[in-house]
Design an enzyme around this catalytic site. Structure first.
Site, PDB file in Angstrom:
ATOM      1  N   ASP A 190      55.789 115.108 -18.050  1.00 18.99           N
ATOM      2  CA  ASP A 190      56.369 116.353 -17.213  1.00 18.99           C
ATOM      3  C   ASP A 190      57.636 115.452 -16.309  1.00 18.99           C
ATOM      4  O   ASP A 190      57.672 114.197 -16.232  1.00 18.99           O
ATOM      5  CB  ASP A 190      55.483 116.562 -15.856  1.00 18.99           C
ATOM      6  CG  ASP A 190      55.698 117.687 -14.964  1.00 18.99           C
ATOM      7  OD1 ASP A 190      56.317 118.809 -15.780  1.00 18.99           O
ATOM      8  OD2 ASP A 190      55.758 117.629 -13.761  1.00 18.99           O
TER       9      ASP A 190
ATOM     10  N   GLU B 162      59.129 117.057 -21.353  1.00 14.17           N
ATOM     11  CA  GLU B 162      59.454 118.230 -20.446  1.00 14.17           C
ATOM     12  C   GLU B 162      60.794 118.052 -19.948  1.00 14.17           C
ATOM     13  O   GLU B 162      60.878 117.535 -18.889  1.00 14.17           O
ATOM     14  CB  GLU B 162      58.302 118.395 -19.424  1.00 14.17           C
ATOM     15  CG  GLU B 162      58.666 119.801 -18.428  1.00 14.17           C
ATOM     16  CD  GLU B 162      59.299 119.581 -17.396  1.00 14.17           C
ATOM     17  OE1 GLU B 162      60.501 120.308 -17.441  1.00 14.17           O
ATOM     18  OE2 GLU B 162      59.062 119.043 -16.307  1.00 14.17           O
TER      19      GLU B 162
ATOM     20  N   ASP C  73      53.819 127.264 -14.085  1.00 14.21           N
ATOM     21  CA  ASP C  73      54.649 127.307 -12.960  1.00 14.21           C
ATOM     22  C   ASP C  73      55.433 128.727 -13.020  1.00 14.21           C
ATOM     23  O   ASP C  73      56.232 129.057 -11.898  1.00 14.21           O
ATOM     24  CB  ASP C  73      55.594 126.121 -12.821  1.00 14.21           C
ATOM     25  CG  ASP C  73      55.254 124.790 -12.500  1.00 14.21           C
ATOM     26  OD1 ASP C  73      54.105 124.902 -11.715  1.00 14.21           O
ATOM     27  OD2 ASP C  73      55.718 123.812 -12.464  1.00 14.21           O
TER      28      ASP C  73
END
Length: 509
Positions: A299, A346, A399
């Site tokens: 991430d 990501e 998200d």
């Protein structure tokens, strides 16, 4: 060590579903029967990946991205049914507890109040001299003892952050630590028991998934929580002052979505210190993640190249500045610890030329999110005609809004563009058209949230960033995963070449 380029991922497809979202009688998803049944569903649906969110023990706010440890597993996921099979719980004993009133939502307050009582009951019946338990403890000495002491102290001090503990413990004075270990030996044994059973149950689920042709994609946040065993134990690796208080913290600057930016508050790494010892903490972390997953998504990958540094104490992200990260040096160390295991970067957000060059050198596929694709015309980089093959496409991530929620609130101009691009006549057809578009795209891997396959609205949304109280709660209900849905998913996987050759052969008449 020179950075070695990762080969591309094979063409495949999968589903994003957090472990917490699995159905179970225990108030939250767990690593028992329901997990195996979900793997069976994925196999029947022609899927070859299961993506989960971070598996670590969660802290205040229940976010899997704010964990008490970068190495430990979440005790909430220990399945009481499996403990019953092993004789640690009596038949039906786990059913007498309150696990929440709504099977479609996780009630974290109830889980927090009751789950550990049940686990302590199982612990009271366990064999402390079990050779497998002893081997588990011995092979994880590098982090387990520190984590167990951290959790035992956290329990002693009412759940407060380590920064609020008495100075001798907060500052890790050897005499205070030795005394605490002696006094809290039993409590530390309990936390080791929890980790043993988490890893034992997870290993069985992962092995079962692999046996059905399912690769597990894990997710790790680039940063760790301030209130974590990692920062308490390895303070010299983080930007803390002499009193072990943070000097600078993580976030992102103001942009079109937020006038004040995002103040995450995670302590930043001292990359120079980490580089000096060969990135030993990162190597250990990635090796541990390599045990849990087949593929690892990092991430906020852009933070490896340059990161946003905000002075500690700021109330917003305004006033921070960009700093250089370790780049190739860290990725080379990660490769040294992981070998040939695959990584996904990501790379959402403002991707600078140095970030793109690092990705190209590493071979890590980036992410494309179709939820972002319809608001700025044909030049939008998230539209499939702009993709490179070595990428992972998502309809939406944890998200984002669900597709139904997204198109229910999208401006009329963007809706018209989406209908035109996806070649459908009505807004109601858009969610399925997006899924088909992702599956048809050139991206090597396509991952769809389970909520989007089920066409659920935003009441099923996993997370709304920068909010507290209503996130990470959504759960599957028994019966929602039907044979018809599996057949549709498998048909699209076959149609767009995302099934393994042996699976394609099974489809031939």
């Amino acid at each position: 060590m020179k950075l070695k380029k990762q080969p591309p991922l094979p063409r495949r497809c999968g589903v994003l579903l957090p472990v917490a979202s699995l159905p179970s009688p225990w108030g939250i998803g767990s690593l028992g029967c329901a997990a195996r049944e979900f793997v069976d569903f994925l196999a029947s649906a022609g899927q070859t990946c299961w993506q989960v969110l971070p598996l670590g023990p969660t802290s205040y706010g229940d976010s899997p991205y704010q964990s008490f440890s970068a190495f430990a597993g979440n005790p909430y996921f220990i399945d009481p049914g499996v403990l019953e099979e092993e004789g640690l719980l009596l038949p039906g004993e786990a059913e007498g507890w309150d696990w929440g009133k709504d099977p479609a939502r996780v009630d974290y307050a109830v889980i927090y109040q009751n789950r550990f009582h049940l686990l302590r009951l199982a612990f009271s019946r366990s064999n402390r001299g079990d050779p497998e338990l002893m081997e588990f403890i011995d092979t994880r000495k590098g982090w387990l003892e520190d984590y167990c002491l951290y959790m035992a102290l956290k329990e002693r001090y009412g759940g407060r952050s380590w920064q609020q503990w008495p100075d001798p413990l907060r500052l890790r004075q050897p005499k205070a630590l030795a005394q605490a270990q002696k006094e809290l030996e039993e409590e530390m044994a309990f936390w080791a028991f929890c980790q043993y059973h988490f890893f034992r149950q997870w290993r069985r689920i992962k092995e079962y998934a692999n046996s059905r042709g399912i690769a597990v994609i894990g997710d790790i946040p680039i940063y760790v929580a301030m209130d974590s065993a990692d920062v308490w134990v390895h303070g010299e690796q983080f930007q803390l002052d002499e009193d072990r208080r943070p000097t600078h913290v993580a976030g992102v600057p103001p942009d079109l979505f937020s006038a004040t930016g995002q103040l995450w508050g995670n302590p930043l790494y001292r990359w120079d210190v980490m580089e000096a010892d060969g990135f030993s903490w990162w190597k250990a972390r990635m090796a541990a993640q390599g045990e849990l997953y087949d593929i690892i998504r990092i991430d906020h990958f852009i933070g490896i190249v340059n990161y946003y540094s905000i002075p500690a104490g700021n109330e917003t992200a305004i006033g921070g500045k960009w700093m250089s990260g370790p780049g190739d040096k860290l990725l080379a160390a990660i490769h040294e610890s992981l070998g040939e295991q695959r990584i996904i970067a990501e790379d959402l957000g403002v991707v600078t030329a140095p970030v793109r060059r690092l990705q190209q050198r590493s071979g890590y596929p980036g992410m494309k999110v179709l939820s972002f694709a319809f608001d700025s015309g044909s030049g939008n980089p998230y539209l499939p005609h702009c993709y490179e093959k070595n990428s992972v496409v998502y309809a939406g991530t944890h998200d984002n809004q669900t597709l139904v929620g997204l198109f229910g609130r999208m401006p009329r101009k963007a809706l018209a563009f989406a209908r035109d691009y996806l070649n459908v006549r009505t807004n109601k057809q858009l969610p399925r058209a997006v899924i088909r578009c992702a599956m048809a795209s050139v991206a090597d891997t396509a991952v769809i949230q389970m909520q989007d396959w089920l066409e659920l609205d935003d009441t099923a949304r996993t997370n709304t960033p920068s909010t507290l109280g209503e996130n990470w709660m959504w759960r599957l209900l028994p019966g929602q995963l039907t044979k018809d849905l599996a057949a549709e998913m498998k048909h699209l996987a076959l149609l767009y070449g995302r099934l393994a050759p042996e699976e394609e052969q099974k489809e031939e008449p």
